[in-house]
Design a protein around this motif. Structure first.
Motif, PDB file in Angstrom:
ATOM      1  N   UNK A 178       4.738  -6.235  23.844  1.00 14.63           N
ATOM      2  CA  UNK A 178       5.970  -6.246  23.056  1.00 14.63           C
ATOM      3  C   UNK A 178       5.686  -5.699  21.657  1.00 14.63           C
ATOM      4  N   UNK A 179       6.735  -5.371  20.951  1.00 16.50           N
ATOM      5  CA  UNK A 179       6.574  -4.884  19.576  1.00 16.50           C
ATOM      6  C   UNK A 179       5.900  -5.940  18.704  1.00 16.50           C
ATOM      7  N   UNK A 180       6.248  -7.199  18.927  1.00 13.37           N
ATOM      8  CA  UNK A 180       5.636  -8.274  18.147  1.00 13.37           C
ATOM      9  C   UNK A 180       4.159  -8.429  18.444  1.00 13.37           C
ATOM     10  N   UNK A 181       3.760  -8.237  19.692  1.00 12.74           N
ATOM     11  CA  UNK A 181       2.350  -8.349  20.049  1.00 12.74           C
ATOM     12  C   UNK A 181       1.532  -7.209  19.459  1.00 12.74           C
ATOM     13  N   UNK A 182       2.085  -6.015  19.464  1.00 10.42           N
ATOM     14  CA  UNK A 182       1.395  -4.885  18.830  1.00 10.42           C
ATOM     15  C   UNK A 182       1.244  -5.128  17.334  1.00 10.42           C
ATOM     16  N   UNK A 183       2.287  -5.651  16.713  1.00 12.60           N
ATOM     17  CA  UNK A 183       2.215  -5.955  15.279  1.00 12.60           C
ATOM     18  C   UNK A 183       1.143  -7.000  14.993  1.00 12.60           C
ATOM     19  N   UNK A 184       1.014  -7.997  15.876  1.00 15.60           N
ATOM     20  CA  UNK A 184      -0.014  -9.027  15.698  1.00 15.60           C
ATOM     21  C   UNK A 184      -1.408  -8.424  15.798  1.00 15.60           C
ATOM     22  N   UNK A 185      -1.631  -7.540  16.765  1.00 17.75           N
ATOM     23  CA  UNK A 185      -2.938  -6.889  16.889  1.00 17.75           C
ATOM     24  C   UNK A 185      -3.256  -6.084  15.635  1.00 17.75           C
TER      25      UNK A 185
END
Length: 254
Positions: free
Chosen positions: A66-73
């Motif tokens: 998800x976009x949020x998971x990519x941002x977290x990485x």
């Protein structure tokens, strides 16, 4: 309940809990051995290496985040390595939809299904048993007494035993995931908000390894949170060992 957030700090809690949720969402979509390895990295506190490990693997496998998971990485890598991006992050597919699982889940092992599938309910509630032993069936399952020593095994006793007395643990269940033909053990543990889910995962995983099941999958989730289709399906096809200690709990109500 031991709330770990003050100890970790707000940023530490966000990284640990965010990466734990990300790995939960990858269950059933990536190789089991790889997932166990990365979960062990998280439990060991190896935050700096996890973003590259995840982004490189999902890029290779074509598994979207998800976009949020990519941002977290990206945020995690930026914290440890300045302005550097996670490995191959630009090749990671983006999707906010988590697909339905391709697996099927059953509350008993394959050998029991082969002989007595018609007698086994979709979900097996063993939480009302009169004693601590899993083969002491509750009165409601008296019709299955002749199968009592086949519905569970010694490895099933591991999470129940190792988590006994842990007040953060609200419920414990186990499903058999197919394929493969013999099935993969999936342990599902519901824990209180603020619990260090990654540590509980490691405790159960290590106990199962000591009992000879190094390939088992241990899914630890916080109560009240939305579960992925994979985990909802696993719970729906599981054997419940320990009932939620609160009304409408995740394992009992989903």
């Amino acid at each position: 309940m031991a709330d770990v957030r003050p100890e970790l700090g707000e940023q530490g809690w966000r990284f640990f809990s965010g990466l734990h949720r990300l790995l939960l969402h990858l269950a059933g979509r990536v190789p089991d051995e790889w997932l166990n390895h990365v979960r062990a990295m998280l439990a060991a506190g190896d935050l700096a290496q996890i973003p590259d490990t995840v982004s490189g693997a999902v890029a290779d496998l074509g598994v979207p985040l998800t976009t949020g998971q990519v941002a977290l990485l990206r945020e995690t890598v930026g914290t440890f390595f300045g302005g550097r991006e996670p490995m191959r992050i630009e090749q990671v597919r983006i999707s906010d939809e988590i697909p339905a699982p391709s697996h099927r889940f059953f509350p008993v092992p394959a050998d029991v299904l082969a002989t007595d599938a018609a007698r086994i309910p979709p979900r097996l509630d063993l939480s009302g048993r009169p004693g601590d032993d899993l083969w002491d069936l509750p009165p409601a399952l008296a019709a299955l007494d002749d199968l009592a020593d086949r519905l569970t095994d010694l490895e099933d006793s591991s999470p129940v035993s190792v988590l006994r007395g842990n007040e953060d643990v609200l419920s414990i269940a186990r499903a058999w995931r197919c394929p493969p033909e013999a099935g993969v053990r999936v342990v599902l543990v519901e824990v209180a908000a603020g619990a260090a889910a990654w540590d509980i995962m490691r405790t159960v995983q290590q106990a199962l390894q000591r009992h000879g099941d190094s390939g088992a999958q241990v899914e630890v989730f916080w109560t009240g949170e939305d579960l992925s289709p994979y985990h909802r399906a696993a719970l729906a096809g599981s054997a419940l060992f320990r009932r939620p200690s609160h009304a409408g709990g995740g394992t009992g109500g989903r």
